[in-house]
Design a protein around this motif. Structure first.
Motif, PDB file in Angstrom:
ATOM      1  N   THR A  11       4.972  -1.916   2.920  1.00  0.00           N
ATOM      2  CA  THR A  11       6.333  -2.440   2.831  1.00  0.00           C
ATOM      3  C   THR A  11       7.311  -1.522   3.549  1.00  0.00           C
ATOM      4  OG1 THR A  11       5.860  -3.513   0.719  1.00  0.00           O
ATOM      5  CG2 THR A  11       8.159  -3.142   1.248  1.00  0.00           C
ATOM      6  N   LEU A  12       7.187  -0.218   3.321  1.00  0.00           N
ATOM      7  CA  LEU A  12       8.081   0.731   3.980  1.00  0.00           C
ATOM      8  C   LEU A  12       7.906   0.714   5.496  1.00  0.00           C
ATOM      9  CD1 LEU A  12       7.861   3.758   1.545  1.00  0.00           C
ATOM     10  CD2 LEU A  12       9.788   2.207   1.877  1.00  0.00           C
ATOM     11  N   VAL A  13       6.676   0.640   5.963  1.00  0.00           N
ATOM     12  CA  VAL A  13       6.420   0.575   7.405  1.00  0.00           C
ATOM     13  C   VAL A  13       7.009  -0.703   7.993  1.00  0.00           C
ATOM     14  CG1 VAL A  13       4.589   0.311   9.140  1.00  0.00           C
ATOM     15  CG2 VAL A  13       4.386   2.055   7.366  1.00  0.00           C
TER      16      VAL A  13
ATOM     17  N   PHE B 240       0.033   2.029  -4.027  1.00  0.00           N
ATOM     18  CA  PHE B 240       0.258   2.967  -2.926  1.00  0.00           C
ATOM     19  C   PHE B 240       0.291   2.249  -1.588  1.00  0.00           C
ATOM     20  CE2 PHE B 240      -1.601   5.667   0.390  1.00  0.00           C
ATOM     21  CZ  PHE B 240      -0.656   6.676   0.428  1.00  0.00           C
ATOM     22  N   TRP B 241      -0.740   1.448  -1.281  1.00  0.00           N
ATOM     23  CA  TRP B 241      -0.796   0.767   0.012  1.00  0.00           C
ATOM     24  C   TRP B 241       0.244  -0.337   0.125  1.00  0.00           C
ATOM     25  CZ3 TRP B 241      -2.356   3.197   3.885  1.00  0.00           C
ATOM     26  CH2 TRP B 241      -3.407   4.096   3.796  1.00  0.00           C
ATOM     27  N   GLY B 242       0.542  -1.012  -0.984  1.00  0.00           N
ATOM     28  CA  GLY B 242       1.580  -2.046  -0.948  1.00  0.00           C
ATOM     29  C   GLY B 242       2.940  -1.464  -0.605  1.00  0.00           C
TER      30      GLY B 242
ATOM     31  N   ILE C 269      10.962  -7.413  -2.484  1.00  0.00           N
ATOM     32  CA  ILE C 269       9.841  -8.337  -2.680  1.00  0.00           C
ATOM     33  C   ILE C 269       8.508  -7.633  -2.467  1.00  0.00           C
ATOM     34  CG2 ILE C 269       8.687 -10.376  -1.719  1.00  0.00           C
ATOM     35  CD1 ILE C 269      11.492 -11.547  -1.244  1.00  0.00           C
ATOM     36  N   GLY C 270       8.400  -6.805  -1.432  1.00  0.00           N
ATOM     37  CA  GLY C 270       7.149  -6.107  -1.152  1.00  0.00           C
ATOM     38  C   GLY C 270       6.738  -5.172  -2.277  1.00  0.00           C
TER      39      GLY C 270
END
Length: 70
Positions: free
Chosen positions: A28-30, A22-24, A54-55
């Motif tokens: 990545t989106l942010v 979830f946090w990854g 990659i993220g």
């Protein structure tokens, strides 16, 4: 109060799964959104897709390594 927290955690786990994933994905989106919105770093805009892949892949790999270690 404990039962409310337990219910919230169960619902979160159902929809989001692992906290690391979830946090990854969220970070990545942010990060990709910041790259696309900030005009200062226009050089990195063509790399946004690669950074996105990659993220998310790293988030999934970290979660998978954790599950394998169990």
């Amino acid at each position: 109060m404990t039962s409310i927290i337990h219910i919230f955690k169960a619902v979160f786990d159902f929809f989001c799964g692992d906290w690391r994933i979830f946090w990854g994905i969220t970070l990545t989106l942010v990060f990709v959104e910041l790259i696309e919105q900030l005009t200062v770093i226009t050089v990195a805009v063509p790399l946004a897709g690669i950074i996105y892949i990659i993220g998310i892949s790293l988030s999934l790999i970290v979660a998978l390594k954790r599950e394998i270690a169990k």
